[in-house]
Design a protein around this motif. Structure first.
Motif, short mmCIF file in Angstrom:
data_model
loop_
_atom_site.label_atom_id
_atom_site.label_comp_id
_atom_site.label_asym_id
_atom_site.label_seq_id
_atom_site.Cartn_x
_atom_site.Cartn_y
_atom_site.Cartn_z
N LEU A 179 0.51 -1.05 -0.20
CA LEU A 179 -0.60 -0.13 -0.16
C LEU A 179 1.01 1.42 -0.04
CD1 LEU A 179 -3.22 -1.07 2.27
CD2 LEU A 179 -2.61 -0.43 -0.33
N HIS A 180 2.14 1.46 1.52
CA HIS A 180 3.22 2.51 0.75
C HIS A 180 3.61 2.60 -0.91
CE1 HIS A 180 6.88 4.40 1.13
NE2 HIS A 180 6.75 4.79 1.69
N LYS A 181 3.66 1.33 -1.67
CA LYS A 181 4.40 1.90 -2.82
C LYS A 181 2.84 2.12 -3.72
CE LYS A 181 6.80 -0.78 -6.38
NZ LYS A 181 7.25 -2.34 -7.19
N TRP A 182 1.94 1.45 -3.49
CA TRP A 182 0.79 2.17 -4.57
C TRP A 182 0.68 3.75 -4.29
CZ3 TRP A 182 -3.87 -1.93 -3.77
CH2 TRP A 182 -3.67 -3.11 -4.04
N CYS A 183 0.32 4.39 -2.98
CA CYS A 183 0.44 5.48 -2.05
C CYS A 183 1.13 6.97 -2.42
CB CYS A 183 0.30 5.78 -0.84
SG CYS A 183 -1.29 5.21 -0.48
N ASN A 184 2.38 6.14 -3.06
CA ASN A 184 3.31 7.07 -3.72
C ASN A 184 3.56 7.17 -5.06
OD1 ASN A 184 6.11 8.00 -1.74
ND2 ASN A 184 4.47 6.43 0.12
N GLN A 185 2.29 6.38 -5.65
CA GLN A 185 2.73 6.69 -7.27
C GLN A 185 1.98 7.85 -7.56
OE1 GLN A 185 3.22 4.09 -9.64
NE2 GLN A 185 4.72 3.21 -7.61
N PRO A 186 2.32 8.37 -8.58
CA PRO A 186 2.39 10.30 -8.80
C PRO A 186 0.71 9.97 -9.01
CG PRO A 186 4.03 8.86 -10.39
CD PRO A 186 3.62 8.15 -9.91
N TYR A 187 -0.02 9.35 -9.06
CA TYR A 187 -1.52 9.27 -10.18
C TYR A 187 -2.35 8.87 -8.52
CZ TYR A 187 -1.76 4.39 -8.44
OH TYR A 187 -2.34 2.78 -7.84
N ALA A 188 -1.35 8.69 -7.30
CA ALA A 188 -2.14 8.51 -6.16
C ALA A 188 -1.49 9.67 -5.29
CB ALA A 188 -2.26 7.02 -5.13
N ALA A 189 -0.97 10.31 -5.46
CA ALA A 189 0.35 10.56 -4.26
C ALA A 189 -0.64 12.59 -3.85
CB ALA A 189 1.41 11.52 -4.74
N ARG A 190 -0.82 12.74 -5.48
CA ARG A 190 -1.71 13.89 -4.91
C ARG A 190 -3.42 14.32 -4.34
NH1 ARG A 190 -4.49 17.13 -10.36
NH2 ARG A 190 -4.98 19.33 -8.19
N PHE A 191 -3.30 13.26 -4.39
CA PHE A 191 -4.99 12.61 -3.80
C PHE A 191 -5.38 11.95 -2.40
CE2 PHE A 191 -5.91 12.00 -8.63
CZ PHE A 191 -6.02 14.21 -9.10
N TRP A 192 -4.36 11.40 -2.31
CA TRP A 192 -4.47 10.81 -1.06
C TRP A 192 -3.34 10.91 -0.33
CZ3 TRP A 192 -6.71 6.07 0.50
CH2 TRP A 192 -7.61 4.82 0.11
N GLN A 193 -2.56 12.07 -0.59
CA GLN A 193 -1.59 13.09 0.48
C GLN A 193 -0.83 11.45 2.16
OE1 GLN A 193 -3.45 16.16 1.67
NE2 GLN A 193 -4.44 16.42 -0.38
N LEU A 194 -0.15 10.70 1.32
CA LEU A 194 0.23 10.35 2.56
C LEU A 194 1.45 9.27 1.88
CD1 LEU A 194 -2.48 7.61 3.26
CD2 LEU A 194 -1.55 9.15 5.07
N GLN A 195 2.09 10.32 0.72
CA GLN A 195 3.83 9.69 -0.27
C GLN A 195 4.72 10.14 1.38
OE1 GLN A 195 1.54 12.56 -0.88
NE2 GLN A 195 2.05 14.01 -1.77
N GLY A 196 5.73 9.36 0.80
CA GLY A 196 6.33 10.23 2.10
C GLY A 196 7.45 8.43 2.52
#
Length: 220
Positions: free
Chosen positions: A51-68
């Motif tokens: 899930l961490h890998k998914w949330c750090n994808q460009p398409y997800a990072a902007r909308f989920w704001q869980l990158q890091g």
């Protein structure tokens, strides 16, 4: 309702190292291209890194704001799971994880609740689909329509099994795909609202409308 939730989500009281049965446990399933779309419990020990890998994808990072970092990601979900406020699931296509689901009670979201006359049995939903390019080629060729079918799998469970009254989604207004997906499934657009972290399109689905649009008796 509270009793039903406690019974169904008992598996969330999980050990640090879940046993093998959690790999195949399923709350609900729906047919898709001769395969099974299944709603399974999420456990950080099994799914955290993915899930961490998914949330750090460009398409997800902007909308989920869980990158890091994974450390910060895990700390966030450890706290959420410990609080037992929101409910989390994984969507599987047979034995391959293809989506992540978060269900929350609207009255617990103080900011969103300001825009609604929310009742105790009103819920909100977040859905994150996996990055398809990371899936095996044999799976990718059968993925057309999977986001829509994944959403319906979740809606079936929430409306037919948990019998919630109203379901709300609040995708970022700039997330055209998410907004179109909600409308395709039958959500009614209410209004565009301003939250502290995004401008969102607010949608609602009433259980009786879902039962009329997607009756179980017509399923093959």
């Amino acid at each position: 309702m509270k009793k039903k939730l406690n019974e169904l989500f008992g598996p969330y009281d999980l050990p640090k190292k879940p046993d093998q049965s959690l790999l195949t446990a399923s709350f609900y399933q729906r047919n898709f291209n001769r395969q099974k779309l299944q709603l399974r419990p999420m456990h950080l020990a099994l799914h955290g890194r993915l899930l961490h890998k998914w949330c750090n994808q460009p398409y997800a990072a902007r909308f989920w704001q869980l990158q890091g970092t994974y450390k910060s990601f895990k700390a966030y979900y450890d706290e959420m799971l410990e609080a037992s406020i929101n409910l989390f699931f994984m969507l599987y296509l047979d034995d391959i994880p293809v989506g992540f689901v978060e269900v929350y009670r609207v009255i617990n979201d103080e900011e969103l609740a300001q825009h609604l006359d929310a009742q105790n049995n009103d819920y909100g939903l977040h859905l994150l689909m996996c990055p398809y390019r990371l899936l095996p080629p044999s799976v990718i060729k059968n993925m057309k329509g999977i986001a829509y079918q994944s959403l319906l799998t979740v809606l079936d469970f929430l409306f037919y099994i948990l019998t919630i009254d109203n379901l709300f989604v609040e995708p970022d207004a700039a997330n055209i795909h998410a907004c179109r997906l909600a409308e395709q499934a039958g959500f009614d657009f209410l209004e565009t609202i301003q939250l502290s972290y995004k401008t969102a399109n607010l949608y609602r689905y009433v259980r009786k409308d879902y039962e009329k649009k997607h009756p179980l008796k017509t399923r093959k």
